[in-house]
Design an enzyme around this catalytic site. Sequence first.
Site, PDB file in Angstrom:
ATOM      1  N   ARG A  61      -4.764  -1.985   8.738  1.00 34.46           N
ATOM      2  CA  ARG A  61      -5.967  -2.800   8.552  1.00 34.46           C
ATOM      3  C   ARG A  61      -5.672  -3.887   7.527  1.00 34.46           C
ATOM      4  NH1 ARG A  61      -7.908   2.503   6.870  1.00 34.46           N
ATOM      5  NH2 ARG A  61      -7.403   2.804   4.679  1.00 34.46           N
TER       6      ARG A  61
ATOM      7  N   ASN B  48     -11.121  -2.599  -5.397  1.00 35.91           N
ATOM      8  CA  ASN B  48     -10.366  -1.601  -6.185  1.00 35.91           C
ATOM      9  C   ASN B  48     -11.045  -1.246  -7.516  1.00 35.91           C
ATOM     10  OD1 ASN B  48      -7.137  -2.812  -5.018  1.00 35.91           O
ATOM     11  ND2 ASN B  48      -8.272  -1.013  -4.324  1.00 35.91           N
ATOM     12  N   TRP B  49     -12.058  -2.035  -7.943  1.00 34.06           N
ATOM     13  CA  TRP B  49     -12.803  -1.675  -9.165  1.00 34.06           C
ATOM     14  C   TRP B  49     -13.507  -0.341  -8.997  1.00 34.06           C
ATOM     15  CZ3 TRP B  49     -11.664  -4.489 -13.273  1.00 34.06           C
ATOM     16  CH2 TRP B  49     -11.324  -5.842 -13.118  1.00 34.06           C
TER      17      TRP B  49
ATOM     18  N   ASP C 257       0.832  -1.205   0.000  1.00 38.87           N
ATOM     19  CA  ASP C 257       0.000   0.000   0.000  1.00 38.87           C
ATOM     20  C   ASP C 257       0.869   1.259   0.000  1.00 38.87           C
ATOM     21  OD1 ASP C 257      -2.457   1.278  -0.070  1.00 38.87           O
ATOM     22  OD2 ASP C 257      -2.621   1.383   2.116  1.00 38.87           O
TER      23      ASP C 257
HETATM   24  C1  IPE Z   1      -5.483  -2.789  -0.220  1.00 40.92           C
HETATM   25  O1  IPE Z   1      -5.169  -1.458  -0.374  1.00 40.92           O
HETATM   26  C2  IPE Z   1      -5.513  -3.456  -1.564  1.00 40.92           C
HETATM   27  C3  IPE Z   1      -4.218  -3.631  -2.215  1.00 40.92           C
HETATM   28  C4  IPE Z   1      -3.065  -3.328  -1.719  1.00 40.92           C
HETATM   29  C5  IPE Z   1      -4.281  -4.205  -3.534  1.00 40.92           C
HETATM   30  P1  IPE Z   1      -6.282  -0.346  -0.495  1.00 40.92           P
HETATM   31  O2  IPE Z   1      -5.572   0.951  -0.563  1.00 40.92           O
HETATM   32  O3  IPE Z   1      -7.207  -0.658  -1.606  1.00 40.92           O
HETATM   33  O4  IPE Z   1      -7.069  -0.509   0.879  1.00 40.92           O
HETATM   34  P2  IPE Z   1      -7.887   0.536   1.721  1.00 40.92           P
HETATM   35  O5  IPE Z   1      -8.843   1.209   0.777  1.00 40.92           O
HETATM   36  O6  IPE Z   1      -6.902   1.505   2.294  1.00 40.92           O
HETATM   37  O7  IPE Z   1      -8.565  -0.278   2.784  1.00 40.92           O
HETATM   38  C1  IPE Z   2      -1.653   0.214  -3.334  1.00 38.38           C
HETATM   39  O1  IPE Z   2      -1.474   1.578  -3.380  1.00 38.38           O
HETATM   40  C2  IPE Z   2      -1.901  -0.374  -4.699  1.00 38.38           C
HETATM   41  C3  IPE Z   2      -3.296  -0.761  -4.934  1.00 38.38           C
HETATM   42  C4  IPE Z   2      -4.262  -0.759  -4.064  1.00 38.38           C
HETATM   43  C5  IPE Z   2      -3.636  -1.191  -6.270  1.00 38.38           C
HETATM   44  P1  IPE Z   2      -2.681   2.599  -3.346  1.00 38.38           P
HETATM   45  O2  IPE Z   2      -3.071   2.893  -4.755  1.00 38.38           O
HETATM   46  O3  IPE Z   2      -3.771   2.128  -2.476  1.00 38.38           O
HETATM   47  O4  IPE Z   2      -1.964   3.861  -2.730  1.00 38.38           O
HETATM   48  P2  IPE Z   2      -2.569   4.855  -1.643  1.00 38.38           P
HETATM   49  O5  IPE Z   2      -3.016   4.022  -0.492  1.00 38.38           O
HETATM   50  O6  IPE Z   2      -3.691   5.586  -2.300  1.00 38.38           O
HETATM   51  O7  IPE Z   2      -1.408   5.752  -1.309  1.00 38.38           O
HETATM   52 MG    MG Z   3      -4.194   2.347  -0.506  1.00 39.66          MG
END
Ligand code: IPE
Ligand code: IPE
Ligand code: MG
Length: 238
Positions: free
Chosen positions: A190, A64-65, A16
């Site tokens: 989380r 993520n969609w 993340d």
């Molecule tokens: C979790 O990260 C999913 C991945 C790393 C692929 P997110 O950025 O999507 O999670 P939330 O929204 O902070 O819970």
């Molecule tokens: C994790 O990085 C990658 C995916 C969830 C695909 P993020 O895109 O969630 O990055 P932040 O959390 O917005 O910085």
């Molecule tokens: Mg994220």
Amino acid sequence: MDKERRIPVHVAIIMDGNGRWAKRRGLPRTVGHTQGARTVEQILEDADHMGIRYLTVYAFSTENWSRPDTEVKALMNLLRTYMKTSLAKCARNNVRIRVLGDKSRLDKDLQVAIANLERDTASNTGIGFQIAINYGSRDEIVRALRSAAEKVADGSIQPSEITESLISDNLDTRGIPDPDLLIRTGGEQRISNFLLWQTAYAELYFCDTAWPDFKKEDLEKAVDAYNNRERRYGGLIS
Ligand code: IPE
Ligand code: IPE
Ligand code: MG
């Protein structure tokens, strides 16, 4: 210390912080993802050298969609590129690849690329590398339960035969030992629907480093922290 350091067999990572990494530099979020993809390749090599046997990374969640279309497209294109370029590398490094998640929602060409990559690396004997794409732990458990229910319905098993090991065997991670260590980068603490069943007794490690900045030293720090934990599995220490 180094001599006695226990290396976790299976490390899972919630990668993340890509978007914030880019934003801090005044760059589009997708640049963070591109950089994050480079980190994955490096960390896979580092994990292998450290003696880790399984590495599982969360690349794209079922949630993520809901991101803007352009970001979803950029992420899918990155995965597409990865599938196309990684085969030669995997063959060289003896890596066995498996994709976790519901592949049916992915574009057909990506599904084919994944199937080929899984097939062509299946007999490799080095590190097992699992990439979670369109993965959600609740979705995975629902799929596993449906498949068990179908077996009950067609009479091939009794309800009493639905056991923990039957459920484990119907998850996308079948055959892979549960993670010993779960790392989340990027500062949030989380689980975000990742490996809920499999991490029942994993040690959790959170760090502020954004994924694109995550290096071998950070992985080593996480393994050191893991070494300082006492895993009790509900029992007592002797
Ligand atoms: C979790 O990260 C999913 C991945 C790393 C692929 P997110 O950025 O999507 O999670 P939330 O929204 O902070 O819970
Ligand atoms: C994790 O990085 C990658 C995916 C969830 C695909 P993020 O895109 O969630 O990055 P932040 O959390 O917005 O910085
Ligand atoms: Mg994220």
